[in-house]
Design a protein around this motif. Structure first.
Motif, short mmCIF file in Angstrom:
data_model
loop_
_atom_site.label_atom_id
_atom_site.label_comp_id
_atom_site.label_asym_id
_atom_site.label_seq_id
_atom_site.Cartn_x
_atom_site.Cartn_y
_atom_site.Cartn_z
N VAL A 21 0.92 -1.17 -0.02
CA VAL A 21 -0.08 0.08 -0.03
C VAL A 21 1.05 1.18 0.07
O VAL A 21 0.57 2.21 -0.71
N ALA A 22 1.91 1.24 0.68
CA ALA A 22 2.73 2.58 0.90
C ALA A 22 3.52 2.54 -0.38
O ALA A 22 3.50 3.62 -1.08
N LEU A 23 3.82 1.50 -1.40
CA LEU A 23 4.44 1.83 -2.65
C LEU A 23 3.34 2.43 -3.46
O LEU A 23 4.00 3.21 -4.57
N ILE A 24 2.13 1.90 -3.38
CA ILE A 24 1.23 2.22 -4.46
C ILE A 24 0.93 3.85 -4.09
O ILE A 24 0.78 4.66 -5.22
N LEU A 25 0.91 4.20 -2.76
CA LEU A 25 0.86 5.49 -2.63
C LEU A 25 1.86 6.38 -2.91
O LEU A 25 1.41 7.47 -3.43
N SER A 26 2.92 6.09 -2.74
CA SER A 26 4.00 6.71 -3.31
C SER A 26 4.25 6.92 -4.58
O SER A 26 4.38 8.04 -5.18
N GLU A 27 3.86 5.78 -5.31
CA GLU A 27 3.80 6.04 -6.98
C GLU A 27 2.65 6.94 -7.55
O GLU A 27 2.86 7.64 -8.34
N ALA A 28 1.59 7.03 -6.61
CA ALA A 28 0.54 7.77 -7.27
C ALA A 28 0.82 9.34 -6.84
O ALA A 28 0.42 9.98 -7.60
N ILE A 29 1.43 9.37 -5.73
CA ILE A 29 1.94 11.04 -5.40
C ILE A 29 3.01 11.29 -6.29
O ILE A 29 2.99 12.26 -7.13
N ALA A 30 3.86 10.24 -6.65
CA ALA A 30 5.09 10.81 -7.78
C ALA A 30 4.45 11.12 -9.00
O ALA A 30 4.76 12.04 -9.84
N ASN A 31 3.32 10.15 -9.44
CA ASN A 31 2.79 10.33 -10.82
C ASN A 31 2.07 11.67 -10.84
O ASN A 31 1.96 12.35 -11.92
N ALA A 32 1.35 12.18 -9.67
CA ALA A 32 0.55 13.48 -9.73
C ALA A 32 1.57 14.38 -10.10
O ALA A 32 1.36 15.72 -10.61
N LEU A 33 2.68 14.44 -9.44
CA LEU A 33 3.65 15.33 -9.57
C LEU A 33 4.47 15.52 -10.88
O LEU A 33 4.59 16.44 -11.41
N GLU A 34 4.72 14.34 -11.45
CA GLU A 34 5.53 14.31 -12.66
C GLU A 34 4.78 14.39 -13.90
O GLU A 34 5.22 14.60 -14.91
N HIS A 35 3.38 14.14 -13.71
CA HIS A 35 2.58 14.24 -15.01
C HIS A 35 1.52 15.19 -14.73
O HIS A 35 1.43 16.13 -15.68
N GLY A 36 0.57 15.05 -13.88
CA GLY A 36 -0.50 15.94 -13.79
C GLY A 36 -0.17 17.49 -13.47
O GLY A 36 -0.64 18.36 -13.97
N LEU A 37 0.87 17.55 -12.58
CA LEU A 37 1.41 18.84 -12.15
C LEU A 37 2.85 19.33 -12.50
O LEU A 37 3.33 20.07 -12.15
N ALA A 38 3.20 18.44 -13.93
CA ALA A 38 4.67 18.57 -14.38
C ALA A 38 4.91 20.00 -14.88
O ALA A 38 5.87 20.54 -14.64
N THR A 39 3.82 20.55 -15.59
CA THR A 39 4.02 21.91 -15.91
C THR A 39 3.70 23.32 -15.23
O THR A 39 3.45 24.21 -15.60
N ARG A 40 3.33 22.92 -13.96
CA ARG A 40 2.67 23.95 -12.97
C ARG A 40 3.82 23.94 -11.86
O ARG A 40 4.24 23.12 -11.34
N ASN A 41 3.71 25.29 -11.47
CA ASN A 41 4.34 25.66 -10.14
C ASN A 41 3.57 25.70 -9.05
O ASN A 41 4.35 25.94 -7.80
N SER A 42 2.41 25.26 -9.20
CA SER A 42 1.61 25.40 -8.02
C SER A 42 0.37 24.35 -8.29
O SER A 42 0.05 24.13 -9.25
N GLY A 43 -0.13 24.07 -7.17
CA GLY A 43 -1.44 22.82 -7.34
C GLY A 43 -1.49 22.20 -5.99
O GLY A 43 -0.81 22.48 -5.00
#
Length: 357
Positions: free
Chosen positions: A254-276
């Motif tokens: 569960v911890a690995l899935i959680l860390s992957e989800a947060i990392a994906n949000a940072l690297e893809h969903g918010l990749a081009t933004r400085n805030s979010g």
């Protein structure tokens, strides 16, 4: 932790008193006999005929109780002679008639029973004291063993975590000698995940060996993932229902899935933004435990198919969710939510959490 015994019990456990000083024991015994004789002499006029031993019985019992059976026997002999000579007619003499012998026989029977009962009580008390000492020593030994086990467990957790992070560091060093981008990216991802697993391993248990509650664990893990990314303008809001503790075989996946989800949000969903904002939510429901990670970024591409995605992190998450017999989904937020973005949802079956007491 052993509580001190109440004062009466502590005193009784010390009986018989001063066994290493026989002269003092027998001296006090003689004093008790003399005091009993003096009291009987002073109250002689108040006693009806036929009570020559009334004040001597307490002296015999008290001597046996305080100093053991031998001083009690000495007290019985002295008090018997006092009563026979001073208070059994004819006084100031040792008569041998039938009534005197019956009276002395009654006295002997009573003091023998008294001394025997006191002696048996003290033997039982000695055995009880010995048993209590053995229990106390055993409890101390168990406490020492528990402390050593706890220290060994903590050391094991730290060593496992450190070894995993060291392997990740070695892979990072190995990556410097590679020039092929795909290989460099694969090794970088592997090293990063080993670093995450190492941190998870060290944070999974409390100092006493108990599993860390999920609310504390998720807060710490989310903070570390955000801190390692270095995106100060991105906020991570965590809301975890208290009282949830995952079983050991479920906590790490569960911890690995959680860390992957947060990392994906940072690297893809918010990749081009400085805030979010990234929101992490965990709650217990009737059909299990739901973990959600959502962001207000650009969302998923229109033709995105999670099952067909080639992302290593997403593929690892799918494999781990199947091992947990959990349902993993990745979708865009609904249009009526008022914001764009994506949400990862992991639904765990109830048996993956330790039941609440």
């Amino acid at each position: 932790m052993n509580r001190p015994l109440p004062l009466p019990h502590a005193f009784i456990e010390r009986l018989p008193l001063i066994p290493e000083r026989p002269l003092a024991r027998y001296g006090i015994t003689i004093v008790l006999c003399l005091v009993a004789a003096l009291i009987r002499w002073e109250l002689d006029a108040a006693f009806p005929p036929g009570y020559p031993y009334l004040t001597f019985f307490p002296a015999v019992i008290l001597s046996s109780f305080l100093f053991g059976p031998r001083p009690g026997i000495v007290a019985a002999l002295i008090c018997g002679l006092f009563a026979w000579y001073l208070f059994i007619p004819p006084r100031f003499g040792f008569a041998f008639d039938y009534k005197t012998l019956v009276s002395l026989g009654f006295y002997v029977g009573v003091v023998v029973i008294d001394i025997a009962l006191v002696h048996l009580m003290q033997r039982a008390n000695a055995r009880l004291h010995l048993a209590r000492e053995e229990v106390r020593e055993l409890a101390e030994e168990r406490g020492v063993l528990a402390e050593r086990t706890q220290l060994l467990f903590q050391e094991l957790q730290h060593r496992v975590g450190n070894n995993l992070q060291m392997i990740g560091a070695v892979l990072s060093l190995q990556m410097r000698g590679l020039e092929e981008p795909t290989a460099r990216r694969a090794i970088a991802n592997a090293a990063g995940r080993l670093q995450v697993i190492g941190r998870i391993q060290r944070q999974l248990y409390l100092a006493d060996g108990e599993l860390v509650p999920l609310d504390r664990f998720v807060h710490e893990l989310s903070h570390q993932v955000m801190e390692s990314n270095g995106r100060d303008g991105i906020a991570c809001l965590v809301a975890v229902q208290p009282g949830i503790v995952l079983r050991p075989d479920a906590a790490v996946p569960v911890a690995l899935i959680l860390s992957e989800a947060i990392a994906n949000a940072l690297e893809h969903g918010l990749a081009t933004r400085n805030s979010g904002t990234i929101r992490v939510e965990v709650r217990r429901e009737a059909d299990g435990i739901t973990l959600g990670v959502e962001d207000d970024g650009i969302g998923l591409p229109p033709d995105f198919e999670p099952e067909q995605a080639e992302s290593i992190g997403l593929r690892i998450s799918r494999v781990l969710s199947r091992q947990l017999e959990a349902d993993l989904s990745l979708k865009n937020l609904p249009p009526d939510s008022g914001s764009r973005g994506a949400r990862m949802t992991l639904r765990l079956p109830p048996n993956r959490a330790i039941p609440q007491e």
